[in-house]
Design a protein around this motif. Sequence first.
Motif, PDB file in Angstrom:
ATOM      1  N   LEU A  31       0.828  -1.199   0.000  1.00  0.00           N
ATOM      2  CA  LEU A  31       0.000   0.000   0.000  1.00  0.00           C
ATOM      3  C   LEU A  31       0.868   1.257   0.000  1.00  0.00           C
ATOM      4  CD1 LEU A  31      -2.787   1.267   0.051  1.00  0.00           C
ATOM      5  CD2 LEU A  31      -2.784   1.051   2.555  1.00  0.00           C
ATOM      6  N   MET A  32       1.979   1.229   0.745  1.00  0.00           N
ATOM      7  CA  MET A  32       2.909   2.360   0.733  1.00  0.00           C
ATOM      8  C   MET A  32       3.464   2.588  -0.664  1.00  0.00           C
ATOM      9  SD  MET A  32       5.080   1.780   4.242  1.00  0.00           S
ATOM     10  CE  MET A  32       4.262   1.402   5.791  1.00  0.00           C
ATOM     11  N   ARG A  33       3.810   1.520  -1.339  1.00  0.00           N
ATOM     12  CA  ARG A  33       4.329   1.651  -2.702  1.00  0.00           C
ATOM     13  C   ARG A  33       3.274   2.229  -3.640  1.00  0.00           C
ATOM     14  NH1 ARG A  33       7.330  -3.990  -2.284  1.00  0.00           N
ATOM     15  NH2 ARG A  33       9.394  -3.280  -1.669  1.00  0.00           N
ATOM     16  N   GLN A  34       2.036   1.825  -3.455  1.00  0.00           N
ATOM     17  CA  GLN A  34       0.968   2.356  -4.296  1.00  0.00           C
ATOM     18  C   GLN A  34       0.761   3.848  -4.055  1.00  0.00           C
ATOM     19  OE1 GLN A  34      -2.244  -0.247  -3.201  1.00  0.00           O
ATOM     20  NE2 GLN A  34      -1.600  -1.879  -4.588  1.00  0.00           N
ATOM     21  N   LEU A  35       0.878   4.269  -2.785  1.00  0.00           N
ATOM     22  CA  LEU A  35       0.771   5.701  -2.481  1.00  0.00           C
ATOM     23  C   LEU A  35       1.924   6.475  -3.111  1.00  0.00           C
ATOM     24  CD1 LEU A  35      -0.305   5.539   1.283  1.00  0.00           C
ATOM     25  CD2 LEU A  35      -1.657   6.458  -0.607  1.00  0.00           C
ATOM     26  N   LYS A  36       3.114   5.919  -3.041  1.00  0.00           N
ATOM     27  CA  LYS A  36       4.277   6.553  -3.660  1.00  0.00           C
ATOM     28  C   LYS A  36       4.070   6.676  -5.175  1.00  0.00           C
ATOM     29  CE  LYS A  36       8.690   7.746  -4.307  1.00  0.00           C
ATOM     30  NZ  LYS A  36       9.205   9.094  -4.008  1.00  0.00           N
ATOM     31  N   ALA A  37       3.583   5.610  -5.795  1.00  0.00           N
ATOM     32  CA  ALA A  37       3.354   5.631  -7.240  1.00  0.00           C
ATOM     33  C   ALA A  37       2.281   6.638  -7.621  1.00  0.00           C
ATOM     34  CB  ALA A  37       2.964   4.232  -7.721  1.00  0.00           C
ATOM     35  N   LEU A  38       1.294   6.808  -6.762  1.00  0.00           N
ATOM     36  CA  LEU A  38       0.221   7.757  -7.043  1.00  0.00           C
ATOM     37  C   LEU A  38       0.708   9.197  -6.957  1.00  0.00           C
ATOM     38  CD1 LEU A  38      -2.835   8.360  -7.465  1.00  0.00           C
ATOM     39  CD2 LEU A  38      -3.050   8.326  -4.967  1.00  0.00           C
ATOM     40  N   LEU A  39       1.461   9.509  -5.914  1.00  0.00           N
ATOM     41  CA  LEU A  39       1.885  10.884  -5.673  1.00  0.00           C
ATOM     42  C   LEU A  39       3.182  11.240  -6.395  1.00  0.00           C
ATOM     43  CD1 LEU A  39       1.054  11.222  -1.875  1.00  0.00           C
ATOM     44  CD2 LEU A  39      -0.195  12.195  -3.798  1.00  0.00           C
ATOM     45  N   ASP A  40       3.991  10.252  -6.724  1.00  0.00           N
ATOM     46  CA  ASP A  40       5.275  10.511  -7.384  1.00  0.00           C
ATOM     47  C   ASP A  40       5.536   9.418  -8.419  1.00  0.00           C
ATOM     48  OD1 ASP A  40       7.814  11.376  -8.050  1.00  0.00           O
ATOM     49  OD2 ASP A  40       8.773  10.617  -6.230  1.00  0.00           O
ATOM     50  N   PRO A  41       4.772   9.414  -9.508  1.00  0.00           N
ATOM     51  CA  PRO A  41       4.858   8.308 -10.467  1.00  0.00           C
ATOM     52  C   PRO A  41       6.228   8.124 -11.105  1.00  0.00           C
ATOM     53  CG  PRO A  41       3.535  10.114 -11.352  1.00  0.00           C
ATOM     54  CD  PRO A  41       3.757  10.409  -9.900  1.00  0.00           C
ATOM     55  N   LYS A  42       7.003   9.177 -11.220  1.00  0.00           N
ATOM     56  CA  LYS A  42       8.353   9.051 -11.794  1.00  0.00           C
ATOM     57  C   LYS A  42       9.403   8.719 -10.737  1.00  0.00           C
ATOM     58  CE  LYS A  42       7.608  12.204 -15.690  1.00  0.00           C
ATOM     59  NZ  LYS A  42       8.100  13.433 -16.390  1.00  0.00           N
TER      60      LYS A  42
END
Length: 583
Positions: free
Chosen positions: A508-519
């Motif tokens: 879930l943390m990784r998904q949040l990171k991908a959502l807010l900082d996709p690059k």
Amino acid sequence: MVPCLASRWPARLLRASPPCWLAARVRGTPRERSPRPRSPHEAGRGCCSASGAPEVTLTPQRYAVQRLPFSAVSEQDLAAFERIVPGRVVTDPDELQAFNVDWLRMVRGSSKVLLRPRTTEEVSRILRHCHERNLAVNPQGGNTGMVGGSVPVFDEVILSTALMNQIISFHGVSGILVCQAGCVLEELSQYVEARDFIMPLDLGAKGSCHIGGNVATNAGGLRFLRYGSLRGTVLGLEVVLVDGTVLDCLTTLRKDNTGYDLKQLFIGSEGTLGVITTVSILCPPKPKAVNVAFLGCPGFAEVLQTLSTCRGMLGEILSAFEFMDAQCMKLVGQHLGLASPVRDSPFYVLVETAGSGAGHDAEKLGHFLEHVLGSGLVTDGTMATDQRKAQTLWALRERITEALSCDGYVYKYDLSLPVERLYDIVIDVRARLGPNAKNVVGYGHLGDGNLHLNVTAEAFSASLLSSLEPYVYAWTAEQRGSVSAEHGLGFKKKDVLGYSKPPAAVQLMRQLKALLDPKGILNPYKNLKNGPVSTSRGATLRRVRRNLWNVVLAVARVLCAGLQWAASSRAQDAPLGGQGPAW
């Protein structure tokens, strides 16, 4: 009138006291503590000056880490930055050196540019440009972190908040402070103390650390026992997202139950989800009376019983309960020349009380001290009789980190453990390493269940590191503890998150990171063990093909296993000497 109990106290405890030791208390403003200097060039060096010291090894040469496919800063980028923050673009290698190295001198990056914005708008424009150009960004405050989270790993653009140091407002009734992220904690403390309030957190690095960095790492510190976590005292944040969007959650309300509490995403995120630019924080009233006692205990069991007694007898005026072992005191004396007024004890405890009534507090503390001495929980002790002595006693605890840095290379572990097992790991690690380590020490915030386990050696040793890790993390996980109590994960602890969080939480943390900082450009290589998330069509098609191929292989394996099982079953059912059906 409080009776004088002088006859029941050891001579050392009474040596600096007036006729009645209960008068030995500190009145007025809480102690001033700033053992570390402000400059990043000097921060934390203390007796271990960098002059003449060997150059810090580049992080990629010491640790197994590969540069992710970010763009490199070009002349066009430098020109764009100069337009955004004119006169505040640093490219001089000598000036950049201090910002590329953490204050513990354990990690070193190779950034070629440092940017010094003054406003949220400038931060927004910087991030918008970096996002468009795929330039990695390393947010940096006072650079006082313990886990390598505040310095580049490779050539990331350093975004310093040092010039974002303005106090925006302070309300003298509610105690709510609004300020920019680059304000130094000690300067904020002085500002609010002049108005009869205090900051809800206090750190040994208060002379250097920035409030934005404190929030980004969810720093704990010495007042956690009394005032709790920044997750409770931070009321609002202004954050710039990776694409330059300004997220204004800068509320000054204590109660706001509308939707998700978005500020909590950024508290403790270590600059990986957004850059904090402004903070709204609740400051408690300044105590009218502060007392400090430094005590010696014969064993860790007595330390635990002293804590329990302290909570029961001091209650609402207890503001700090710190412990340290004898090896800590030896290093503080050896490297910093600080003399402890209490000696020859295996363990030491620092107790601070803070309240509104000097007489009331002194009476409660007096009853507590009489009890612990009389019961043998404490064998010796001293009390502060003035503010200067209070500072001296606190220095014995706060400067342990500095003394350790003077002892050699330091392996640092910041653990949360059940208090009854807190010191067991120090004993186990000491026995495990034997003569391979110079010193193995334990100290920390016992009232919070927070142990700082530190191991020193003459120099970095891969074999010593392999003896420590993952042993320390596995030991902690067995006790259902945390591998990072207050320092965060940064670069050095990013790979051990799984010892404290289940796979679903990490995902879930990784998904949040991908959502807010996709690059993945915000403080890469930190906090989470993952790289940038590509959103290109080609990358998506490659992932789809790879996943489909994995599915095909899995189905083929299942079919093959089924055919083999069926063949063996039919062979067993066939008559003796006969054959099963042909397939």
